[in-house]
Design an enzyme around this catalytic site. Structure first.
Site, short mmCIF file in Angstrom:
data_model
loop_
_atom_site.label_atom_id
_atom_site.label_comp_id
_atom_site.label_asym_id
_atom_site.label_seq_id
_atom_site.Cartn_x
_atom_site.Cartn_y
_atom_site.Cartn_z
N ASP A 27 11.18 26.55 23.83
CA ASP A 27 12.12 25.51 23.96
C ASP A 27 13.42 26.45 23.21
O ASP A 27 13.28 27.47 23.37
CB ASP A 27 11.68 24.52 23.04
N LYS B 42 4.88 18.86 20.02
CA LYS B 42 5.86 19.74 19.99
C LYS B 42 5.95 20.40 18.58
O LYS B 42 5.37 19.73 17.64
CB LYS B 42 7.37 18.71 20.05
P1 NDP Z 1 17.90 28.33 24.96
O1 NDP Z 1 17.61 28.58 23.60
O2 NDP Z 1 17.56 28.97 26.10
O3 NDP Z 1 19.36 27.70 25.17
C1 NDP Z 1 19.98 26.64 24.57
C2 NDP Z 1 21.38 26.33 24.93
O4 NDP Z 1 22.04 25.29 24.38
C3 NDP Z 1 22.30 27.64 24.22
O5 NDP Z 1 23.43 27.88 25.05
C4 NDP Z 1 22.73 26.88 22.98
O6 NDP Z 1 23.96 27.59 22.53
C5 NDP Z 1 22.93 25.65 23.42
N1 NDP Z 1 22.59 24.68 22.08
C6 NDP Z 1 21.56 24.67 21.37
N2 NDP Z 1 21.72 23.93 20.18
C7 NDP Z 1 23.08 23.34 20.34
C8 NDP Z 1 24.03 22.80 19.57
N3 NDP Z 1 23.42 22.16 18.40
N4 NDP Z 1 25.02 22.75 20.04
C9 NDP Z 1 25.53 22.99 21.08
N5 NDP Z 1 25.09 24.14 21.95
C10 NDP Z 1 23.71 24.08 21.60
O7 NDP Z 1 17.15 26.86 25.40
P2 NDP Z 1 16.64 26.01 26.62
O8 NDP Z 1 17.64 26.35 27.51
O9 NDP Z 1 15.15 26.30 26.89
O10 NDP Z 1 16.64 24.36 26.10
C11 NDP Z 1 17.95 23.75 26.31
C12 NDP Z 1 17.48 22.17 26.47
O11 NDP Z 1 16.67 21.89 27.43
C13 NDP Z 1 16.87 21.65 25.03
O12 NDP Z 1 17.07 20.16 24.71
C14 NDP Z 1 15.27 21.90 25.50
O13 NDP Z 1 14.54 20.88 24.52
C15 NDP Z 1 15.30 21.47 26.83
N6 NDP Z 1 14.06 21.63 27.61
C16 NDP Z 1 13.91 23.17 27.79
C17 NDP Z 1 12.57 23.32 28.43
C18 NDP Z 1 12.35 24.66 28.74
O14 NDP Z 1 11.41 24.99 29.54
N7 NDP Z 1 12.95 25.75 28.23
C19 NDP Z 1 11.96 22.32 29.29
C20 NDP Z 1 12.51 20.91 29.29
C21 NDP Z 1 13.66 20.86 28.63
P3 NDP Z 1 24.06 28.38 21.23
O15 NDP Z 1 23.56 29.84 21.62
O16 NDP Z 1 25.44 28.44 20.74
O17 NDP Z 1 23.11 27.78 20.22
O1 2IT Z 2 10.74 20.02 26.37
C1 2IT Z 2 9.93 20.79 27.46
O2 2IT Z 2 9.44 19.78 28.13
C2 2IT Z 2 9.45 22.11 26.93
N1 2IT Z 2 10.33 22.53 26.01
C3 2IT Z 2 8.58 22.96 27.94
C4 2IT Z 2 7.14 22.66 27.28
C5 2IT Z 2 6.19 23.28 27.63
O3 2IT Z 2 4.98 23.23 27.47
O4 2IT Z 2 6.26 24.01 28.81
#
Ligand code: NDP
Ligand code: 2IT
Length: 446
Positions: free
Chosen positions: A167, A127
């Site tokens: 992420d 990561k």
């Molecule tokens: P995005 O940046 O697309 O969206 C993040 C969302 O979470 C936004 O709505 C943001 O709101 C909110 N957020 C982020 N930080 C905070 C905080 N400290 N407090 C409250 N709200 C918060 O990210 P993703 O959707 O990609 O990721 C979301 C989660 O999913 C994370 O935990 C990530 O690690 C996990 N994840 C993502 C994957 C992926 O493929 N993208 C895969 C597996 C897990 P705001 O705009 O107000 O900050």
């Molecule tokens: O938390 C996760 O699994 C991710 N942000 C996706 C990682 C990836 O390599 O697609």
């Protein structure tokens, strides 16, 4: 080293890595699950797997200087944690968020080891990211930052070494700028990043994969109780990549998602979010600074400022925003209101006490490393498509994703069932651990 007990081991980890609270939390959860498995196996003990698995193979920290549109010079911290390569090249996302620090990225990289193992594909755990805040930055500033970040990161990654992805704060646009800079520096077009746009090597369904996969996992959990998604009221937190596509798949499968959120608060749409309304959210969130409160204004629904959606009555809750966003009080309120399924689209969104509450209440609780593994799984499929240079069709990827989520679910059942209750936390941790530990042993003391 010999440890008297689990607690003794955990105390040692905390002393060795002070001030890394999220990392301690993630290690504690895994160790609690795998302790008995390890103590019962001479091979794991003699190879000192536990001491080795909690130390990253490498953690790189670097300076990221960049110049904003007003010619002001900024410096951010860049990181890449290369935690474990026993089963494949390091693989895991990059997070751009002001809260990013070493402890947070180590927790994410540690979780990624077991998540990637569960997918059955060949990917180690890694990561990275930066404390850079993309909110309010111009497109040019984002590009300048991504180029500077990749200038250093490029020395440490490669399609057979370490393959980053997105992420929080990193989506298709950022991956594009980083890919362009990598290609320019190395003069090679390889699958060094996943989450690319489909025109230049990205996989279909990768943007959808994490959210879709989480919903497929929920569907599998419901089947164990001879139930399904039809008509279920669902609360979702977040409104980014994972939340949007979890919402989309829920609607397609007949459920009724009623909330979305961001760091400012949540919207409650008691009639249910529709595909048309979701289109508005997708367009809105293309601009990273846009707020979900715009939804409330546009569709004349409630916006609850400064709160999380866990107070809303629901059958199913999907935390899809960030770590520790759902605490024990939220957990108690959810179960009191009748919620009986929680699946983590985000990484470690539930605090330790909240997880204990869900397990004590014997609800269906899917931990992130199982429930959100669909994203990295399709990243793994993107890597194979890049190697063979043969893109798959969208239904092919979706079917493979479904199959992988079903297999992860059955691994959790195999390793986590005790007296008719499926403890998905134990199941995911033990199921993910065994493959990595056995591979470490096969490869000697390295
Ligand atoms: P995005 O940046 O697309 O969206 C993040 C969302 O979470 C936004 O709505 C943001 O709101 C909110 N957020 C982020 N930080 C905070 C905080 N400290 N407090 C409250 N709200 C918060 O990210 P993703 O959707 O990609 O990721 C979301 C989660 O999913 C994370 O935990 C990530 O690690 C996990 N994840 C993502 C994957 C992926 O493929 N993208 C895969 C597996 C897990 P705001 O705009 O107000 O900050
Ligand atoms: O938390 C996760 O699994 C991710 N942000 C996706 C990682 C990836 O390599 O697609």
């Amino acid at each position: 080293m010999n440890y008297k007990s689990k607690d003794d081991f955990l105390t040692n980890v905390k002393l060795k890595f002070p001030n890394e609270n999220e990392f301690h939390q993630a290690v504690e959860e895994v160790i609690n699950s795998i302790w008995d498995t390890v103590q019962g196996d001479e091979n794991y003990l003699n190879n000192n797997i536990l001491d080795r698995i909690v130390v990253p193979e490498r953690a790189i920290i670097f300076r990221v200087p960049w110049v904003d549109d007003n010619k002001k010079v900024h410096v951010n911290l860049g990181y890449r944690i290369q935690f474990n390569s026993a089963i494949g090249p390091y693989k895991g996302g990059l997070r751009f968020h002001p809260s990013v620090n070493l402890g947070i990225l180590k927790f994410l990289a540690f979780e990624q080891i077991f998540k990637n193992s569960l997918t059955g594909l060949s990917m180690g755990g890694g990561k990275g990211g930066s404390d850079f805040d993309p909110k309010g930055k111009s497109d040019n500033e984002i590009m300048k930052f991504c180029q500077s970040f990749m200038t250093e990161l490029s020395k440490h990654i490669g399609h057979n070494t370490d393959v980053p992805a997105g992420d929080i704060g990193v989506g298709g646009r950022e991956i594009g700028y980083m890919f362009g800079q990598y290609k320019r520096l190395r003069n090679e077009f390889t699958g060094v990043l996943t989450g690319k746009k489909t025109d230049w090597g990205g996989s279909l369904i990768r943007p959808e994969a994490t959210g879709y996969g989480t919903v497929y996992f929920v569907d599998e959990m419901l089947k164990t109780r001879k139930d399904n998604l039809s008509g279920k009221v669902v609360t979702i937190s977040g409104s980014g990549n994972v939340a949007q596509f979890a919402c989309e798949k829920l609607i397609q499968l007949g459920a009724k998602p009623v909330t979305l959120s961001d760091s400012s608060g949540y919207i409650y749409d008691s009639n249910g979010i529709t595909l048309e309304k979701l289109e508005f959210v997708k367009e809105l969130k293309e601009k990273r600074s846009a707020r979900i409160s715009e939804y409330a204004k546009k569709f004349n629904v409630e916006f609850i400022e400064g709160k999380t959606p866990w107070e809303v009555v629901c059958d199913i809750a999907l935390p899809c925003a960030t770590q520790n966003e759902l605490n024990v009080d939220d957990a108690k309120l959810l179960t009191k209101n009748g919620c009986f399924v929680v699946a983590e689209g985000a990484n470690m969104p539930s605090t330790t006490d909240a997880v204990h509450h869900f397990i004590n209440e014997k609800i269906l609780f899917g931990p992130g490393k199982a429930a959100n593994a669909g994203g990295v799984a399709v990243s793994g499929l993107e890597m194979s498509q890049n190697s063979t240079r043969m893109p798959l069709k969208s239904e092919e990827v979706d079917n493979l994703l479904k199959g992988i989520m079903e297999r992860i679910h059955s691994t959790c059942v195999t390793y986590g069932t005790k007296e008719d209750f499926i403890n998905y936390v134990d199941g995911a941790n033990i199921g993910g651990f065994v493959r990595v530990a056995d591979s470490m042993i096969d490869q000697g003391i390295v």
